[in-house]
Design an enzyme around this catalytic site. Structure first.
Site, PDB file in Angstrom:
ATOM      1  NE  ARG A 115       0.009   1.952   4.281  1.00 38.56           N
ATOM      2  CZ  ARG A 115       0.949   2.792   4.736  1.00 38.56           C
ATOM      3  NH1 ARG A 115       1.656   3.523   3.897  1.00 38.56           N
ATOM      4  NH2 ARG A 115       1.199   2.892   6.041  1.00 38.56           N
ATOM      5  CD  GLU A 214      -2.594   7.268   9.642  1.00 35.41           C
ATOM      6  OE1 GLU A 214      -2.974   6.250  10.223  1.00 35.41           O
ATOM      7  OE2 GLU A 214      -1.401   7.619   9.584  1.00 35.41           O
ATOM      8  NE  ARG A 218      -2.522   5.552   4.398  1.00 41.43           N
ATOM      9  CZ  ARG A 218      -2.202   5.121   5.618  1.00 41.43           C
ATOM     10  NH1 ARG A 218      -2.407   3.869   5.939  1.00 41.43           N
ATOM     11  NH2 ARG A 218      -1.712   5.966   6.520  1.00 41.43           N
ATOM     12  CB  CYS A 260       1.295   9.152  10.587  1.00 42.59           C
ATOM     13  SG  CYS A 260       2.411   8.503  11.828  1.00 42.59           S
ATOM     14  CB  THR A 262       5.483   6.457  10.804  1.00 39.03           C
ATOM     15  OG1 THR A 262       4.070   6.364  10.503  1.00 39.03           O
ATOM     16  CG2 THR A 262       5.675   6.783  12.268  1.00 39.03           C
ATOM     17  NE  ARG A 269       1.587  -1.915   6.808  1.00 36.79           N
ATOM     18  CZ  ARG A 269       1.507  -3.178   7.235  1.00 36.79           C
ATOM     19  NH1 ARG A 269       2.605  -3.808   7.608  1.00 36.79           N
ATOM     20  NH2 ARG A 269       0.369  -3.820   7.271  1.00 36.79           N
ATOM     21  NE  ARG A 298       2.711  -2.171  11.268  1.00 33.28           N
ATOM     22  CZ  ARG A 298       2.181  -1.116  10.657  1.00 33.28           C
ATOM     23  NH1 ARG A 298       0.992  -1.227  10.063  1.00 33.28           N
ATOM     24  NH2 ARG A 298       2.816   0.048  10.615  1.00 33.28           N
ATOM     25  CD  GLU A 303      -0.158   1.293  13.549  1.00 34.17           C
ATOM     26  OE1 GLU A 303      -1.141   1.565  12.860  1.00 34.17           O
ATOM     27  OE2 GLU A 303       0.759   2.083  13.773  1.00 34.17           O
TER      28      GLU A 303
HETATM   29  N1  DAR Z   1      -0.366   5.319  16.895  1.00 35.46           N
HETATM   30  C1  DAR Z   1       0.384   6.535  16.608  1.00 35.46           C
HETATM   31  C2  DAR Z   1       0.907   6.508  15.145  1.00 35.46           C
HETATM   32  C3  DAR Z   1       1.842   5.363  14.840  1.00 35.46           C
HETATM   33  C4  DAR Z   1       2.078   5.106  13.381  1.00 35.46           C
HETATM   34  N2  DAR Z   1       0.920   4.429  12.759  1.00 35.46           N
HETATM   35  C5  DAR Z   1       0.076   5.047  11.911  1.00 35.46           C
HETATM   36  N3  DAR Z   1       0.331   6.206  11.417  1.00 35.46           N
HETATM   37  N4  DAR Z   1      -1.047   4.408  11.541  1.00 35.46           N
HETATM   38  C6  DAR Z   1       1.548   6.628  17.614  1.00 35.46           C
HETATM   39  O1  DAR Z   1       2.015   7.753  17.823  1.00 35.46           O
HETATM   40  O2  DAR Z   1       1.932   5.599  18.127  1.00 35.46           O
END
Ligand code: DAR
Length: 355
Positions: A115, A214, A218, A260, A262, A269, A298, A303
């Protein structure tokens, strides 16, 4: 060292996030006076990290400008998460591959899923987008998807009128997605859910686009195969078509910009769902292999979920500083090493104790 602004803690005492680690009282003071063109503030950016002390990252971007205006907190978070010591540099490289099938007899790999996240330039991101703008994004994306070639054509499933029960049922079939977790809820990502949300699925269900989750998009390619190249090459082709009518939010240094930090850079990903009944009993060995190849482990449903029936979700951990093609090659090498370790354990008879 915990940072606090004078007599009031910026984050709860037991917060563990990167934002908590790097947001000093003076930086908090200075950045709190600023606001992006869409009105996004530092308080909004760190709200999720303040409300969820167990956040790993603790900060989200409300628009593309967030990364420049609040660079002094985002850059150290980005450097640390993406493990960048030198200059932060996005290296785009979306070239097709021809790697051997990792599991030609379908013994371990349940599926391969790739993705990428994208946001339309000129619109706020999910933590700060207005209902009206979310509607405009959904319309623009659907227009782009309507122009896809025959091999990617499919159907758009709007979520606006669905109940939560219907969403849960349809999420299982891949024609809807669930509301975000508590971290995303605190960040404002779930506002007005499920209005202007939806899922586009190709007729063969192996290509999907989540709209306004998010991120604005995606884009997902998934198949029940260990042929990583085939799934990646489909993604390369899909991206070449989708990006024709749409301008994506990006930065020469940070790559594609996402809610985010990340997910920036390639915003990709790529991973497999893989059954590892023997390595499951040797967690340290699996962790060492993941660390060696820059992989993230994971649970079965992604997640922060548990592993069920020994099925792990294993994907690339890093998204920035390495091109997509290189990330897929490293993932391929890492999964091959994990399959070899699992096979060796299976052949070695009774479980040797975890060293
Ligand atoms: N749960 C948030 C974001 C972590 C990364 N995962 C995402 N973006 N879906 C944290 O600060 O742990």
């Amino acid at each position: 060292m915990a940072a606090d602004s004078g007599d009031a803690a910026i984050f709860p005492e037991h917060a563990v996030s990167l934002a908590h680690r790097f947001l000093t009282p003076s930086l908090f003071e200075r950045l709190s006076r600023l606001k992006t063109d869409t009105g996004f503030t530092l308080e909004q950016a760190i709200r999720s990290g303040r409300e969820n002390p167990d956040s790993h990252i603790g900060i989200y971007a409300g628009d593309a400008q967030t990364y420049a205006l609040f660079k002094e907190i985002f850059d150290p978070v980005i450097r640390t998460y993406h493990q960048i010591t030198g200059p932060i540099r996005h290296i785009p490289r979306l070239e097709p591959l021809d790697l051997p099938d990792l599991d030609p007899h379908n013994q371990l790999i349940v599926s391969t899923r790739i993705r990428v996240a994208r946001n339309l330039s000129g619109h706020a991101f999910s933590p700060n987008i207005t209902t009206q703008n979310r509607q405009i994004v959904a319309r623009q994306v659907q227009q782009a998807l309507d122009a896809l070639p025959e091999s990617l054509q499919g159907h758009f499933h709007a979520m606006d009128a669905l109940t939560l029960d219907q969403i849960q049922n349809q999420a299982f079939q891949g024609t809807a997605f669930l509301p975000g977790d508590r971290f995303q809820a605190s960040a404002g990502i779930n506002r007005n859910f499920p209005v202007s949300r939806g899922v586009f699925t190709s007729h063969d269900r192996t290509f999907r686009v989540w709209i306004n989750e998010e991120d604005h998009l995606r884009i997902i390619c998934l198949e029940k195969t260990g042929n990583l190249s085939k799934v990646f090459n489909r993604m390369v082709s899909a991206l070449a078509h989708i990006r024709e009518p749409i301008d994506f939010a990006s930065d020469p240094r940070l790559g594609y910009l996402t809610a985010c930090p990340t997910n920036i850079g390639t915003a990709m990903r790529a991973g497999v769902h893989i059954r590892l009944p023997h390595l499951e009993n040797h967690p340290n060995r699996l962790k060492r292999l993941a660390s060696t190849y820059g992989l993230q482990i994971r649970g079965t449903l992604g997640e922060k979920t548990a592993v069920t029936e020994s099925v792990f979700d294993i994907s690339n951990r890093f998204r920035l500083g390495t091109g997509e093609t290189q990330l897929i090659q490293t993932l391929h090498t890492g999964i091959a090493a994990i399959i070899e370790a699992e096979t060796r354990l299976a052949e070695s008879g009774p479980e040797s104790p975890e060293p």
